[in-house]
Design a protein around this motif. Structure first.
Motif, mmCIF file in Angstrom:
data_model
loop_
_atom_site.group_PDB
_atom_site.id
_atom_site.type_symbol
_atom_site.label_atom_id
_atom_site.label_comp_id
_atom_site.label_asym_id
_atom_site.label_seq_id
_atom_site.Cartn_x
_atom_site.Cartn_y
_atom_site.Cartn_z
ATOM 1 N N SER A 57 48.239 38.813 21.376
ATOM 2 C CA SER A 57 48.437 39.514 23.201
ATOM 3 C C SER A 57 48.243 41.148 22.420
ATOM 4 C CB SER A 57 49.517 39.613 23.550
ATOM 5 O OG SER A 57 50.028 39.936 24.383
ATOM 6 N N ASN A 58 49.822 41.724 21.220
ATOM 7 C CA ASN A 58 49.213 42.773 21.299
ATOM 8 C C ASN A 58 47.675 43.621 20.976
ATOM 9 O OD1 ASN A 58 51.930 43.289 21.847
ATOM 10 N ND2 ASN A 58 52.940 42.801 19.820
ATOM 11 N N PHE A 59 47.463 42.904 19.657
ATOM 12 C CA PHE A 59 45.826 43.689 19.387
ATOM 13 C C PHE A 59 44.679 43.942 20.830
ATOM 14 C CE2 PHE A 59 41.717 43.428 17.738
ATOM 15 C CZ PHE A 59 41.864 44.440 16.997
ATOM 16 N N PHE A 60 44.837 42.703 21.903
ATOM 17 C CA PHE A 60 43.667 42.590 22.739
ATOM 18 C C PHE A 60 43.605 42.817 23.935
ATOM 19 C CE2 PHE A 60 41.797 39.569 20.011
ATOM 20 C CZ PHE A 60 40.756 40.215 19.606
ATOM 21 N N LYS A 61 45.275 43.635 23.957
ATOM 22 C CA LYS A 61 45.817 44.039 25.134
ATOM 23 C C LYS A 61 45.976 42.808 26.418
ATOM 24 C CE LYS A 61 45.019 49.206 23.714
ATOM 25 N NZ LYS A 61 45.208 48.715 22.010
ATOM 26 N N ILE A 62 46.009 42.019 26.026
ATOM 27 C CA ILE A 62 46.071 40.985 26.995
ATOM 28 C C ILE A 62 47.666 40.097 27.255
ATOM 29 C CG2 ILE A 62 44.779 38.737 27.482
ATOM 30 C CD1 ILE A 62 43.190 41.284 28.023
ATOM 31 N N SER A 63 47.796 39.825 28.314
ATOM 32 C CA SER A 63 49.848 39.195 28.036
ATOM 33 C C SER A 63 49.198 37.662 27.381
ATOM 34 C CB SER A 63 49.706 39.437 29.310
ATOM 35 O OG SER A 63 49.122 37.776 30.262
ATOM 36 N N ILE A 64 50.061 37.101 27.120
ATOM 37 C CA ILE A 64 50.452 35.836 26.358
ATOM 38 C C ILE A 64 50.331 34.817 27.392
ATOM 39 C CG2 ILE A 64 51.595 34.001 25.487
ATOM 40 C CD1 ILE A 64 52.828 36.145 23.877
ATOM 41 N N ASP A 65 50.529 35.143 28.630
ATOM 42 C CA ASP A 65 50.251 33.490 29.474
ATOM 43 C C ASP A 65 48.660 34.165 29.896
ATOM 44 O OD1 ASP A 65 52.650 33.023 30.698
ATOM 45 O OD2 ASP A 65 52.990 34.395 31.455
ATOM 46 N N SER A 66 48.548 35.347 29.902
ATOM 47 C CA SER A 66 46.777 35.266 30.789
ATOM 48 C C SER A 66 45.781 34.726 29.116
ATOM 49 C CB SER A 66 46.403 36.534 30.161
ATOM 50 O OG SER A 66 46.856 36.823 31.998
ATOM 51 N N LEU A 67 46.517 34.551 27.712
ATOM 52 C CA LEU A 67 45.957 33.933 26.964
ATOM 53 C C LEU A 67 45.661 33.286 26.831
ATOM 54 C CD1 LEU A 67 46.571 36.097 23.809
ATOM 55 C CD2 LEU A 67 44.118 36.648 24.330
ATOM 56 N N LEU A 68 46.957 31.795 27.642
ATOM 57 C CA LEU A 68 46.386 31.260 27.334
ATOM 58 C C LEU A 68 46.449 29.964 28.179
ATOM 59 C CD1 LEU A 68 50.545 30.719 26.388
ATOM 60 C CD2 LEU A 68 48.853 29.565 24.794
ATOM 61 N N ARG A 69 46.784 30.753 29.674
ATOM 62 C CA ARG A 69 46.204 30.285 31.003
ATOM 63 C C ARG A 69 45.049 30.611 31.949
ATOM 64 N NH1 ARG A 69 51.648 30.678 34.466
ATOM 65 N NH2 ARG A 69 51.113 28.740 35.704
ATOM 66 N N VAL A 70 44.116 31.220 30.957
ATOM 67 C CA VAL A 70 43.072 31.636 31.919
ATOM 68 C C VAL A 70 41.758 32.015 31.388
ATOM 69 C CG1 VAL A 70 42.492 34.372 33.311
ATOM 70 C CG2 VAL A 70 44.525 33.372 33.818
ATOM 71 N N ASP A 71 40.566 31.293 31.773
ATOM 72 C CA ASP A 71 39.710 31.502 30.906
ATOM 73 C C ASP A 71 39.179 32.878 31.419
ATOM 74 O OD1 ASP A 71 37.320 30.945 29.377
ATOM 75 O OD2 ASP A 71 36.442 28.977 30.843
ATOM 76 N N LEU A 72 39.292 33.965 30.240
ATOM 77 C CA LEU A 72 38.775 35.318 29.871
ATOM 78 C C LEU A 72 36.979 34.679 30.183
ATOM 79 C CD1 LEU A 72 41.199 36.621 27.336
ATOM 80 C CD2 LEU A 72 41.311 36.585 30.202
ATOM 81 N N SER A 73 36.491 34.170 29.487
ATOM 82 C CA SER A 73 34.811 34.161 29.627
ATOM 83 C C SER A 73 34.196 34.223 31.380
ATOM 84 C CB SER A 73 34.367 33.076 28.831
ATOM 85 O OG SER A 73 34.173 32.600 29.752
ATOM 86 N N LYS A 74 34.967 34.044 32.402
ATOM 87 C CA LYS A 74 34.970 33.511 33.365
ATOM 88 C C LYS A 74 34.866 34.560 34.193
ATOM 89 C CE LYS A 74 33.497 29.134 32.692
ATOM 90 N NZ LYS A 74 31.926 28.670 32.704
ATOM 91 N N LEU A 75 35.952 36.132 33.642
ATOM 92 C CA LEU A 75 35.968 37.011 34.405
ATOM 93 C C LEU A 75 34.838 38.150 34.679
ATOM 94 C CD1 LEU A 75 39.680 37.476 33.733
ATOM 95 C CD2 LEU A 75 38.948 35.883 35.439
ATOM 96 N N GLY A 76 34.537 38.943 35.439
ATOM 97 C CA GLY A 76 34.191 40.547 35.346
ATOM 98 C C GLY A 76 34.724 41.214 34.106
ATOM 99 N N GLU A 77 33.411 42.234 33.649
ATOM 100 C CA GLU A 77 34.265 43.104 32.708
ATOM 101 C C GLU A 77 34.937 44.193 33.425
ATOM 102 O OE1 GLU A 77 34.365 45.590 29.667
ATOM 103 O OE2 GLU A 77 33.296 42.881 30.029
ATOM 104 N N LEU A 78 35.068 44.081 34.584
ATOM 105 C CA LEU A 78 36.369 44.962 35.565
ATOM 106 C C LEU A 78 37.138 44.811 35.396
ATOM 107 C CD1 LEU A 78 36.768 47.638 37.003
ATOM 108 C CD2 LEU A 78 35.962 46.305 39.395
ATOM 109 N N LYS A 79 37.166 43.135 35.494
ATOM 110 C CA LYS A 79 38.847 42.475 35.509
ATOM 111 C C LYS A 79 39.348 42.499 34.355
ATOM 112 C CE LYS A 79 37.651 40.123 39.383
ATOM 113 N NZ LYS A 79 37.658 38.604 40.865
ATOM 114 N N LEU A 80 38.461 42.346 33.483
ATOM 115 C CA LEU A 80 38.926 42.551 32.223
ATOM 116 C C LEU A 80 39.655 43.640 31.108
ATOM 117 C CD1 LEU A 80 35.972 40.161 30.345
ATOM 118 C CD2 LEU A 80 38.468 39.789 30.507
#
Length: 265
Positions: A57-80
């Motif tokens: 989470s610290n390395f990629f600057k993404i919350s643990i909740d999002s890492l676990l519960r959101v399919d990040l590949s489905k989000l656009g680059e702006l939202k990432l």
């Protein structure tokens, strides 16, 4: 109770490849073995240690909740990039969210209608309330594709003539509206407004969106990107009125808009 899907492994691989980092390189940065990192990505480690979650989470600057519960590949680059900047759905209530939908007894997604009397409630928080969405009228339209989420909105006014006042516009939900072509007709749901607008949408940059009318009597205007709650790309419309015959002026205006759209690609 439906089992919650966990996206940690596929998100880890997606984020690593998005950064163009090899497994070996990331393993060194995380101070773990390459074998362990591979196991985390494939889900073979069923119970990663809490420290693994924290370091990734610290390395990629993404919350643990999002890492676990959101399919990040489905989000656009702006939202990432918004997630990386701290505008996190679970931490700060950002715009990235799971769309509230309704399905029938066969688990087939239904097309819902937002009547005039419900428009204020929709833009005032109902759009993200599953109970509110479940109460909306539901339809199964034969021409609607199986893929995608569609919703019907009544429009008012003459700003989008020849689409007449009172027409019902069917829109397809757009998760990443920054990918839309210039001058895409769409229903736009905005913050702090008791209505929704049907306009030609052009994404100008990360901060501003241009909204234009088909009727040249209405001047175009700009809204801040952060004011947009939802975008529903135009799919079809129904009306009891026959459209007026196209005038020479309207035809010229349309050709100009089409030319602007092609030049903006």
């Amino acid at each position: 109770m439906k089992e919650q899907k966990i996206f940690f492994g596929i998100n880890l691989k997606f984020l690593r490849e998005r950064r163009k980092i090899s497994q070996e390189e990331l393993a060194k940065k995380m101070n773990v073995t390459r074998a362990k990192l591979g196991a985390l990505e494939t889900g073979h480690t069923k119970a990663p240690q809490p420290l693994d979650y924290i370091e990734i989470s610290n390395f990629f600057k993404i919350s643990i909740d999002s890492l676990l519960r959101v399919d990040l590949s489905k989000l656009g680059e702006l939202k990432l990039r918004e997630l990386e900047a701290g505008n996190d759905i679970y931490l700060k209530g950002g715009n990235i969210r799971i769309l509230a939908i309704s399905v029938d007894s066969t688990n087939t997604e239904q097309t819902q209608y937002v009547p005039l009397k419900a428009k204020a409630g929709y833009s005032d928080g109902g759009y993200s309330d599953p109970e509110y969405i479940a109460e909306l009228p539901k339809f199964k339209l034969p021409h609607i594709p199986a893929e995608g989420t569609f919703r019907i909105f009544p429009i008012s006014g003459d700003s989008m003539l020849p689409i007449p006042d009172g027409a019902d516009v069917t829109g397809q939900f757009v998760e990443d509206w920054t990918t839309l072509k210039p001058a895409t007709p769409a229903i736009v749901i905005l913050k702090g407004q008791q209505d929704m607008v049907f306009k030609l949408l052009t994404f100008q940059n990360s901060e501003n969106v241009l909204l234009e009318s088909l009727n040249s009597a209405y001047a175009p205007y700009t809204v801040e990107a952060e004011e947009i709650l939802e975008v529903w790309k135009f799919y079809a419309y129904t009306s009891k009125e026959m459209p007026e015959a196209a005038t020479e002026l309207n035809m010229i205006i349309r050709e100009i808009r089409e030319l602007k759209g092609r030049l903006g690609k």
